[in-house]
Design a protein around this motif. Structure first.
Motif, PDB file in Angstrom:
ATOM      1  N   VAL A 226     -40.529  38.302  25.108  1.00  0.00           N
ATOM      2  CA  VAL A 226     -41.646  37.491  24.648  1.00  0.00           C
ATOM      3  C   VAL A 226     -42.891  38.360  24.568  1.00  0.00           C
ATOM      4  CG1 VAL A 226     -43.016  35.425  25.109  1.00  0.00           C
ATOM      5  CG2 VAL A 226     -40.634  35.491  25.806  1.00  0.00           C
ATOM      6  N   LEU A 227     -43.766  38.068  23.577  1.00  0.00           N
ATOM      7  CA  LEU A 227     -45.015  38.808  23.418  1.00  0.00           C
ATOM      8  C   LEU A 227     -45.954  38.512  24.587  1.00  0.00           C
ATOM      9  CD1 LEU A 227     -45.626  37.872  19.686  1.00  0.00           C
ATOM     10  CD2 LEU A 227     -44.451  39.886  20.553  1.00  0.00           C
ATOM     11  N   GLN A 228     -46.265  39.542  25.403  1.00  0.00           N
ATOM     12  CA  GLN A 228     -47.172  39.321  26.525  1.00  0.00           C
ATOM     13  C   GLN A 228     -48.180  40.456  26.682  1.00  0.00           C
ATOM     14  OE1 GLN A 228     -45.372  37.705  30.237  1.00  0.00           O
ATOM     15  NE2 GLN A 228     -43.410  37.974  29.205  1.00  0.00           N
ATOM     16  N   THR A 229     -48.106  41.471  25.836  1.00  0.00           N
ATOM     17  CA  THR A 229     -48.982  42.630  25.999  1.00  0.00           C
ATOM     18  C   THR A 229     -49.643  42.975  24.679  1.00  0.00           C
ATOM     19  OG1 THR A 229     -47.118  44.123  25.566  1.00  0.00           O
ATOM     20  CG2 THR A 229     -47.543  43.550  27.863  1.00  0.00           C
TER      21      THR A 229
ATOM     22  N   ALA B  20     -38.664  44.206  13.670  1.00  0.00           N
ATOM     23  CA  ALA B  20     -39.341  44.202  14.977  1.00  0.00           C
ATOM     24  C   ALA B  20     -40.836  43.972  14.819  1.00  0.00           C
ATOM     25  CB  ALA B  20     -39.066  45.512  15.709  1.00  0.00           C
ATOM     26  N   ALA B  21     -41.422  44.597  13.813  1.00  0.00           N
ATOM     27  CA  ALA B  21     -42.863  44.422  13.580  1.00  0.00           C
ATOM     28  C   ALA B  21     -43.196  42.990  13.175  1.00  0.00           C
ATOM     29  CB  ALA B  21     -43.330  45.391  12.499  1.00  0.00           C
ATOM     30  N   ARG B  22     -42.237  42.322  12.525  1.00  0.00           N
ATOM     31  CA  ARG B  22     -42.458  40.946  12.074  1.00  0.00           C
ATOM     32  C   ARG B  22     -41.972  39.929  13.097  1.00  0.00           C
ATOM     33  NH1 ARG B  22     -45.525  39.092   8.877  1.00  0.00           N
ATOM     34  NH2 ARG B  22     -44.144  37.800   7.609  1.00  0.00           N
ATOM     35  N   HIS B  23     -41.476  40.414  14.262  1.00  0.00           N
ATOM     36  CA  HIS B  23     -41.052  39.562  15.376  1.00  0.00           C
ATOM     37  C   HIS B  23     -39.935  38.604  14.977  1.00  0.00           C
ATOM     38  CE1 HIS B  23     -44.582  41.169  17.346  1.00  0.00           C
ATOM     39  NE2 HIS B  23     -45.329  40.703  16.369  1.00  0.00           N
ATOM     40  N   VAL B  24     -38.971  39.107  14.204  1.00  0.00           N
ATOM     41  CA  VAL B  24     -37.785  38.329  13.854  1.00  0.00           C
ATOM     42  C   VAL B  24     -36.566  39.213  14.049  1.00  0.00           C
ATOM     43  CG1 VAL B  24     -38.965  36.828  12.209  1.00  0.00           C
ATOM     44  CG2 VAL B  24     -37.932  38.944  11.398  1.00  0.00           C
TER      45      VAL B  24
ATOM     46  N   ALA C  87     -43.654  21.870  16.564  1.00  0.00           N
ATOM     47  CA  ALA C  87     -42.494  22.059  17.439  1.00  0.00           C
ATOM     48  C   ALA C  87     -41.405  22.787  16.671  1.00  0.00           C
ATOM     49  CB  ALA C  87     -41.987  20.718  17.941  1.00  0.00           C
ATOM     50  N   THR C  88     -40.910  23.885  17.242  1.00  0.00           N
ATOM     51  CA  THR C  88     -39.994  24.731  16.474  1.00  0.00           C
ATOM     52  C   THR C  88     -39.106  25.523  17.424  1.00  0.00           C
ATOM     53  OG1 THR C  88     -39.935  26.431  14.751  1.00  0.00           O
ATOM     54  CG2 THR C  88     -41.703  26.605  16.385  1.00  0.00           C
ATOM     55  N   ASP C  89     -38.356  26.493  16.888  1.00  0.00           N
ATOM     56  CA  ASP C  89     -37.516  27.327  17.735  1.00  0.00           C
ATOM     57  C   ASP C  89     -38.304  28.545  18.231  1.00  0.00           C
ATOM     58  OD1 ASP C  89     -37.600  29.210  15.649  1.00  0.00           O
ATOM     59  OD2 ASP C  89     -35.665  28.596  14.844  1.00  0.00           O
ATOM     60  N   PHE C  90     -37.652  29.345  19.059  1.00  0.00           N
ATOM     61  CA  PHE C  90     -38.344  30.456  19.723  1.00  0.00           C
ATOM     62  C   PHE C  90     -38.921  31.458  18.732  1.00  0.00           C
ATOM     63  CE2 PHE C  90     -38.091  34.813  21.366  1.00  0.00           C
ATOM     64  CZ  PHE C  90     -38.956  34.731  22.444  1.00  0.00           C
ATOM     65  N   TYR C  91     -38.102  31.916  17.790  1.00  0.00           N
ATOM     66  CA  TYR C  91     -38.549  32.982  16.900  1.00  0.00           C
ATOM     67  C   TYR C  91     -39.669  32.514  15.981  1.00  0.00           C
ATOM     68  CZ  TYR C  91     -34.560  35.643  18.581  1.00  0.00           C
ATOM     69  OH  TYR C  91     -33.674  36.313  19.387  1.00  0.00           O
ATOM     70  N   ASP C  92     -39.582  31.274  15.506  1.00  0.00           N
ATOM     71  CA  ASP C  92     -40.637  30.755  14.645  1.00  0.00           C
ATOM     72  C   ASP C  92     -41.919  30.530  15.440  1.00  0.00           C
ATOM     73  OD1 ASP C  92     -41.544  29.848  12.068  1.00  0.00           O
ATOM     74  OD2 ASP C  92     -41.471  27.809  12.842  1.00  0.00           O
ATOM     75  N   CYS C  93     -41.764  30.154  16.708  1.00  0.00           N
ATOM     76  CA  CYS C  93     -42.928  29.955  17.579  1.00  0.00           C
ATOM     77  C   CYS C  93     -43.699  31.265  17.746  1.00  0.00           C
ATOM     78  CB  CYS C  93     -42.449  29.433  18.931  1.00  0.00           C
ATOM     79  SG  CYS C  93     -43.765  29.062  20.107  1.00  0.00           S
ATOM     80  N   VAL C  94     -42.972  32.335  18.043  1.00  0.00           N
ATOM     81  CA  VAL C  94     -43.598  33.655  18.221  1.00  0.00           C
ATOM     82  C   VAL C  94     -44.193  34.143  16.906  1.00  0.00           C
ATOM     83  CG1 VAL C  94     -43.120  36.068  18.777  1.00  0.00           C
ATOM     84  CG2 VAL C  94     -42.128  34.256  20.184  1.00  0.00           C
ATOM     85  N   GLU C  95     -43.460  33.932  15.817  1.00  0.00           N
ATOM     86  CA  GLU C  95     -43.945  34.371  14.512  1.00  0.00           C
ATOM     87  C   GLU C  95     -45.211  33.614  14.106  1.00  0.00           C
ATOM     88  OE1 GLU C  95     -42.039  33.284  10.595  1.00  0.00           O
ATOM     89  OE2 GLU C  95     -41.404  35.369  10.730  1.00  0.00           O
ATOM     90  N   SER C  96     -45.276  32.317  14.402  1.00  0.00           N
ATOM     91  CA  SER C  96     -46.462  31.522  14.063  1.00  0.00           C
ATOM     92  C   SER C  96     -47.704  32.088  14.727  1.00  0.00           C
ATOM     93  CB  SER C  96     -46.256  30.057  14.487  1.00  0.00           C
ATOM     94  OG  SER C  96     -45.248  29.447  13.715  1.00  0.00           O
ATOM     95  N   LEU C  97     -47.559  32.506  15.987  1.00  0.00           N
ATOM     96  CA  LEU C  97     -48.694  33.097  16.693  1.00  0.00           C
ATOM     97  C   LEU C  97     -49.054  34.450  16.101  1.00  0.00           C
ATOM     98  CD1 LEU C  97     -50.654  32.827  19.117  1.00  0.00           C
ATOM     99  CD2 LEU C  97     -48.960  34.080  20.467  1.00  0.00           C
TER     100      LEU C  97
ATOM    101  N   CYS D 102     -51.049  29.527  14.351  1.00  0.00           N
ATOM    102  CA  CYS D 102     -51.432  28.670  15.469  1.00  0.00           C
ATOM    103  C   CYS D 102     -52.389  29.435  16.378  1.00  0.00           C
ATOM    104  CB  CYS D 102     -50.200  28.186  16.247  1.00  0.00           C
ATOM    105  SG  CYS D 102     -49.351  29.483  17.176  1.00  0.00           S
ATOM    106  N   ASP D 103     -53.125  28.690  17.195  1.00  0.00           N
ATOM    107  CA  ASP D 103     -54.064  29.302  18.137  1.00  0.00           C
ATOM    108  C   ASP D 103     -53.380  29.703  19.428  1.00  0.00           C
ATOM    109  OD1 ASP D 103     -56.349  28.832  16.453  1.00  0.00           O
ATOM    110  OD2 ASP D 103     -56.246  26.722  17.020  1.00  0.00           O
ATOM    111  N   ILE D 104     -52.487  28.838  19.919  1.00  0.00           N
ATOM    112  CA  ILE D 104     -51.815  29.067  21.197  1.00  0.00           C
ATOM    113  C   ILE D 104     -50.349  28.678  21.032  1.00  0.00           C
ATOM    114  CG2 ILE D 104     -51.680  28.386  23.635  1.00  0.00           C
ATOM    115  CD1 ILE D 104     -54.694  27.750  23.484  1.00  0.00           C
ATOM    116  N   ALA D 105     -49.462  29.487  21.581  1.00  0.00           N
ATOM    117  CA  ALA D 105     -48.034  29.196  21.544  1.00  0.00           C
ATOM    118  C   ALA D 105     -47.530  28.967  22.967  1.00  0.00           C
ATOM    119  CB  ALA D 105     -47.258  30.343  20.893  1.00  0.00           C
TER     120      ALA D 105
END
Length: 299
Positions: A153-156, A21-25, A124-134, A139-142
């Protein structure tokens, strides 16, 4: 680097679920990565027979070396970034494939008309890799989808987000010459399964699709998957080939719908509205990133 950071997180909390959970996967993905690290090292680093888990003797030795390695890697990265900032700065993005292909080009053009051009990099990637990249600063913006039927999704907390668009999620079929669906669940024989061009169950749109399928199954429909993929573009191509019906975001299918190559099946019961989110880490970024973000208008 992912493996090392996964290992250090697990060493800190001694629990696979908490560390994942901490690693968002997902926990299965996290466990596979720890096992991949152990395979690379050539010995077990985690004693899984105890609860909470413990490090083996090799794991304790490797932990200290891992910390030193990561400190040095990030030091070198920061040094390289400082050198790069002396030149032209680029904004780095991570996005789901559909958003990267069907939404981002027009979005970037609209912002550049107000602010001038940007140099951009897109992963361009899948959902979990997108969140993990941020989360890991790759990346700067996902850009990703958000819906109550999909994964959270991470929003807070350390992240800020904007809803920049609503993207309806339609059930569609290839259209015949009169513009009618060649496969229509309403008239499909009750004793036959409806051919479905399906998203992979582990991707974001696959999770939304699964709930929509359950709703239709409760109403008496049954499905037979003829093809499976995680990318909307691949799903669209197979629907156009007549291999079945399937769900598509409006952004990925608008041209084909307008040209009567695809038609929407029974809008109300089968449609959901996906939020398109732009997400960034809290704090001040580069001047170029801040210029892009400030001109990225939310709904």
């Amino acid at each position: 680097m992912n493996w090392l950071e996964d290992f250090m997180e697990l060493a800190a909390v001694r629990n696979f679920s908490t560390a994942a959970a901490a690693r968002h996967v997902t926990q299965p993905a996290f466990s596979r990565r720890i096992r991949a690290l152990e395979n690379w090292i050539g010995t077990e680093l985690i004693d899984r027979s105890s609860y909470p888990v413990r490090l083996t003797g090799a794991g304790e030795t490797f932990l200290e070396s891992s910390r030193e390695l990561m400190r040095e890697i990030y030091r070198v990265r920061d040094e390289c970034r400082q050198q790069a900032r002396a030149g032209i700065e680029a904004v780095t993005f991570s996005a789901l494939h559909t958003i990267a292909l069907s939404i981002f080009p027009d979005l970037l053009t609209a912002i550049e008309e107000r602010t001038g051009p940007f140099i951009t990099r897109m992963h361009a990637t899948d959902f979990y890799d997108c969140v993990e990249s941020l989360a890991l600063g790759r990346c700067d913006i996902a850009f990703c989808y958000s819906h109550e039927l999909g994964p959270p999704v991470l929003q807070t907390g350390q992240f800020a987000s904007k809803i920049i668009r609503i993207d309806p999620f339609y059930l569609v079929s290839k259209a015949d010459q009169e513009g009618n669906p060649i496969i229509d669940p309403a008239s499909w024989p009750k004793n036959k399964d409806i051919p479905l061009v399906a998203y992979s169950s582990d991707c974001f749109l696959g999770k939304v699709q699964s709930q929509l399928m359950l709703d239709m199954q409760k109403a008496g429909s049954s499905f037979r998957a003829t093809y499976e993929n995680s990318m909307s573009e691949a799903i669209k191509r197979m629907i156009l080939a007549g291999k079945g019906i399937g769900w598509l975001p409006e952004s990925a299918a608008v041209r084909e719908i307008e040209q009567n190559e695809l038609c929407i099946i029974d809008r109300k019961p089968t449609e959901v509205s996906l939020n398109v989110l732009a997400i960034r880490r809290q704090g001040v970024g580069s001047a170029t990133q801040e210029r892009f973000w400030s001109n990225l208008r939310g709904l």
